[in-house]
Motif scaffolding. Structure first.
Motif, mmCIF file in Angstrom:
data_model
loop_
_atom_site.group_PDB
_atom_site.id
_atom_site.type_symbol
_atom_site.label_atom_id
_atom_site.label_comp_id
_atom_site.label_asym_id
_atom_site.label_seq_id
_atom_site.Cartn_x
_atom_site.Cartn_y
_atom_site.Cartn_z
ATOM 1 N N LEU A 234 0.833 -1.212 0.000
ATOM 2 C CA LEU A 234 0.000 0.000 0.000
ATOM 3 C C LEU A 234 0.864 1.257 0.000
ATOM 4 O O LEU A 234 0.559 2.233 -0.700
ATOM 5 C CB LEU A 234 -0.920 -0.008 1.213
ATOM 6 C CG LEU A 234 -1.983 1.096 1.272
ATOM 7 C CD1 LEU A 234 -2.985 0.932 0.126
ATOM 8 C CD2 LEU A 234 -2.714 1.087 2.613
ATOM 9 N N PHE A 417 -17.150 -4.508 3.519
ATOM 10 C CA PHE A 417 -17.332 -3.065 3.348
ATOM 11 C C PHE A 417 -17.996 -2.457 4.583
ATOM 12 O O PHE A 417 -17.539 -1.427 5.103
ATOM 13 C CB PHE A 417 -18.175 -2.795 2.107
ATOM 14 C CG PHE A 417 -18.581 -1.348 1.950
ATOM 15 C CD1 PHE A 417 -17.672 -0.401 1.514
ATOM 16 C CD2 PHE A 417 -19.870 -0.940 2.262
ATOM 17 C CE1 PHE A 417 -18.036 0.935 1.388
ATOM 18 C CE2 PHE A 417 -20.247 0.392 2.136
ATOM 19 C CZ PHE A 417 -19.322 1.331 1.696
ATOM 20 N N LYS A 420 -15.579 -2.454 7.428
ATOM 21 C CA LYS A 420 -14.556 -1.418 7.258
ATOM 22 C C LYS A 420 -15.083 -0.044 7.670
ATOM 23 O O LYS A 420 -14.408 0.698 8.388
ATOM 24 C CB LYS A 420 -14.110 -1.406 5.794
ATOM 25 C CG LYS A 420 -13.071 -0.373 5.456
ATOM 26 C CD LYS A 420 -12.449 -0.654 4.095
ATOM 27 C CE LYS A 420 -13.464 -0.746 2.988
ATOM 28 N NZ LYS A 420 -12.835 -0.958 1.675
ATOM 29 N N THR A 424 -13.840 1.919 11.081
ATOM 30 C CA THR A 424 -13.275 3.263 10.965
ATOM 31 C C THR A 424 -14.024 4.254 11.837
ATOM 32 O O THR A 424 -13.415 5.064 12.558
ATOM 33 C CB THR A 424 -13.318 3.728 9.495
ATOM 34 O OG1 THR A 424 -12.586 2.815 8.682
ATOM 35 C CG2 THR A 424 -12.726 5.119 9.347
ATOM 36 N N PHE A 455 -9.073 4.321 8.375
ATOM 37 C CA PHE A 455 -9.613 3.709 7.162
ATOM 38 C C PHE A 455 -8.548 2.859 6.467
ATOM 39 O O PHE A 455 -8.848 1.772 5.957
ATOM 40 C CB PHE A 455 -10.116 4.787 6.210
ATOM 41 C CG PHE A 455 -10.772 4.242 4.970
ATOM 42 C CD1 PHE A 455 -12.089 3.826 4.995
ATOM 43 C CD2 PHE A 455 -10.068 4.141 3.773
ATOM 44 C CE1 PHE A 455 -12.700 3.315 3.859
ATOM 45 C CE2 PHE A 455 -10.659 3.631 2.633
ATOM 46 C CZ PHE A 455 -11.976 3.222 2.676
ATOM 47 N N ALA A 456 -7.311 3.340 6.446
ATOM 48 C CA ALA A 456 -6.237 2.588 5.795
ATOM 49 C C ALA A 456 -6.007 1.244 6.481
ATOM 50 O O ALA A 456 -5.837 0.210 5.815
ATOM 51 C CB ALA A 456 -4.943 3.409 5.795
ATOM 52 N N HIS A 459 -8.944 -0.972 5.718
ATOM 53 C CA HIS A 459 -8.941 -1.312 4.298
ATOM 54 C C HIS A 459 -7.953 -2.444 4.021
ATOM 55 O O HIS A 459 -8.260 -3.366 3.257
ATOM 56 C CB HIS A 459 -8.573 -0.085 3.467
ATOM 57 C CG HIS A 459 -8.512 -0.355 1.990
ATOM 58 N ND1 HIS A 459 -9.637 -0.534 1.219
ATOM 59 C CD2 HIS A 459 -7.454 -0.502 1.148
ATOM 60 C CE1 HIS A 459 -9.286 -0.774 -0.030
ATOM 61 N NE2 HIS A 459 -7.959 -0.759 -0.100
ATOM 62 N N SER A 462 -9.513 -5.713 5.451
ATOM 63 C CA SER A 462 -10.660 -6.184 4.672
ATOM 64 C C SER A 462 -10.229 -6.664 3.293
ATOM 65 O O SER A 462 -10.776 -7.638 2.765
ATOM 66 C CB SER A 462 -11.701 -5.072 4.538
ATOM 67 O OG SER A 462 -11.183 -3.961 3.817
ATOM 68 N N HIS A 463 -9.229 -6.001 2.692
ATOM 69 C CA HIS A 463 -8.738 -6.406 1.374
ATOM 70 C C HIS A 463 -8.072 -7.785 1.449
ATOM 71 O O HIS A 463 -8.272 -8.639 0.573
ATOM 72 C CB HIS A 463 -7.753 -5.364 0.856
ATOM 73 C CG HIS A 463 -7.704 -5.277 -0.635
ATOM 74 N ND1 HIS A 463 -8.809 -5.447 -1.441
ATOM 75 C CD2 HIS A 463 -6.667 -5.017 -1.493
ATOM 76 C CE1 HIS A 463 -8.463 -5.314 -2.702
ATOM 77 N NE2 HIS A 463 -7.168 -5.064 -2.761
#
Length: 512
Positions: A234, A417, A420, A424, A455-456, A459, A462-463
């Motif tokens: 990332l 989603f 996430k 957050t 959020f990062a 993310h 979750s990714h």
């Protein structure tokens, strides 16, 4: 039938009718019209992940990829030498010098205050990073234990929220005599009803998704290095995006038109390079999860770290396969970009409409290729196949279990989603409460950084979870078809296998 995991042997009884319907070569998840592909040939000696004797695949595309990087760097270097981004900043003569200086001084003062507050609150920033990581780890563990509950709660809350907003819009539209609000509200109510019916109809697929996600969460708990690698990728992704924008400003201001036209190639290179970064991530997660999955059976050939080994292979032996798959996506995306530029210059509305139709078709094709690439990279990570061989395997997998794959992937994506967004929001809320209890001024810059950090983190988690679900699904289908339902060398976790078998028998009984 006998089922052995970690040297343990268990006996599970099935009715003869159920077993006859579950022939050893019949795929667990194939059903009816969906089961059009031929199952894989049974092989008791099959060990799943191929750790040794791999070859470098699709070498031509490795060379093409490095040639594209070299051309991109050459164009950027020429831009840095001849470009001048300062000409893009024009001073306004409409503002008096005194007013302009006063405005600049005020902006510098406000920015300095915000930076000062952020500097004083660095402990809160660091705490936010740690807090978000802890929440994300707890979330993964809860998914492992309460996956089914999480899915149903998420769906119920989502449908309830949609229904609440829709009813409010209908009521508000009635009070204000606004027919558009009422129409949108009734559409929302209809959508909530449809989602409710779909949830009821797909309740068995939801059980299947919960089982797969529980297995995935267990795999991630044994592969913590995946999150470290994902975080690094990332950072590379954002670093490349920042460099590309910076170089774009220089190349754009070059007086030489021929060199400035190199921006079109830079756009193509941007699509391809970010695609390769994403492909390396998908390959690494798939290889790490497959390595964990196939390290549990009697014929296991475990590595010291499946995630690290998969990452190394992604950057070496399978880089050509990743470059091949992402090159196709980059070409489609670039053609779509060029059509967009042409549409902006088109003066005829009919021509613009036709171009928009082509763009819509290309967008669908791009999304489909990206979706299939995920599963192709799973096969590349498992067996070290070339991209074409992996694509053929994906086609056969879709022919046997396409509907189940789409439903499982969609439900998992929606759950991740919501998780996430919720994670957050929870992290930001806790951080703001801490700042308020300390009686500190909360600047907009501080809040923005807290949101971005939280959020990062979620993310990334979750990714990784989403890609892990796809990898585990493929591993289980391959495992089942190679060893058979009653195979004693199955690598699948005993509880997971029994749960999936119970799901299959129940579905077959309902169909009779």
């Amino acid at each position: 039938y006998q089922h052995r995991v970690h040297g343990e042997t268990s006996l599970t009884l099935m009715s003869s009718t159920a077993y006859s319907r579950m022939g050893s070569s019949e795929p667990l998840l194939g059903k009816g019209a969906e089961n059009k592909g031929q199952p894989l040939k049974a092989d008791p000696e099959w060990t799943g992940l191929k750790n040794y004797d791999r070859k470098c695949q699709d070498i031509l595309f490795v060379l093409l990829f490095f040639a594209a990087i070299f051309a991109f760097v050459s164009i950027c270097s020429a831009g840095f030498a001849k470009g001048n981004p300062s000409i893009l900043i024009k001073s306004s003569n409409e503002i008096p010098d005194t007013a302009r200086e006063s405005l600049k001084a005020k902006m510098r003062s406000e920015f300095a205050k915000n930076v000062g507050r952020m500097r004083d609150q660095w402990r809160v920033m660091l705490g936010t990073l740690c807090l978000a990581t802890v929440f994300a780890v707890v979330w993964v563990h809860l998914l492992r234990v309460f996956a089914k509950v999480f899915i149903y709660c998420t769906l119920i809350l989502g449908i309830g929220l949609l229904l609440t907003v829709a009813i409010y819009m209908v009521a508000l539209g009635g009070e204000q005599h606004n027919k558009y609000l009422k129409i949108v509200g009734w559409i929302g109510i209809a959508g909530a009803v449809v989602l409710c019916l779909v949830t009821i109809a797909l309740r068995k697929k939801i059980d299947l998704t919960a089982t797969i996600m529980r297995e995935t969460a267990g795999g991630l708990e044994h592969n913590p290095s995946l999150f470290v690698i994902a975080s690094g990728l990332l950072v590379v992704f954002f670093g490349f995006c920042a460099f590309w924008i910076y170089s774009f400003l220089y190349v754009y201001t070059v007086p030489d038109d021929s060199l400035r036209n190199g921006l079109y190639f830079n756009v193509f290179a941007f699509f391809w390079i970010i695609g390769v970064i994403s492909g390396v991530f998908q390959y690494t997660v798939a290889g790490g999860m497959a390595g964990w999955y196939f390290s549990r059976g009697p014929n296991a050939d475990a590595e010291f770290s499946p995630s690290v080994a998969s990452f190394v292979r992604a950057l070496t032996l399978s880089l050509g396969s990743i470059a091949f798959g992402t090159l196709i996506v980059a070409i489609v995306a670039f053609v779509n970009f060029m059509l967009e530029q042409t549409k902006k210059k088109a003066k005829n509305r009919v021509v613009a409409y036709i171009i928009s139709c082509f763009q819509c078709c290309l967008g669908c094709i791009q999304a489909l290729i990206q979706y299939l690439n995920k599963f192709a990279f799973v096969y590349c990570a498992m067996y070290g196949d070339s991209y074409c061989t992996a694509a053929k395997n994906v086609h056969q997998l879709m022919a046997r279990n396409g509907f189940s794959i789409i439903i499982v992937d969609s439900i998992a994506a929606f759950l991740l989603f919501v998780g996430k967004v919720f994670g957050t929001a929870l992290t930001v809320l806790v951080a703001l409460i801490i700042l308020d209890k300390r009686n500190e001024d909360i600047s907009g810059l501080t809040v923005s950084l807290i949101v971005v950090i939280s959020f990062a983190i979620f993310h990334i988690f979750s990714h990784v979870l989403g890609m892990g679900v796809d990898a585990i699904f493929v591993c289980y289908v391959e495992d089942l078809e190679r060893h058979g339902v009653n195979g004693k060398n199955l690598y699948a976790n005993r509880d997971t296998h029994d749960a999936l078998q119970a799901h299959y028998i129940k579905r077959q009984a309902d169909d009779q």
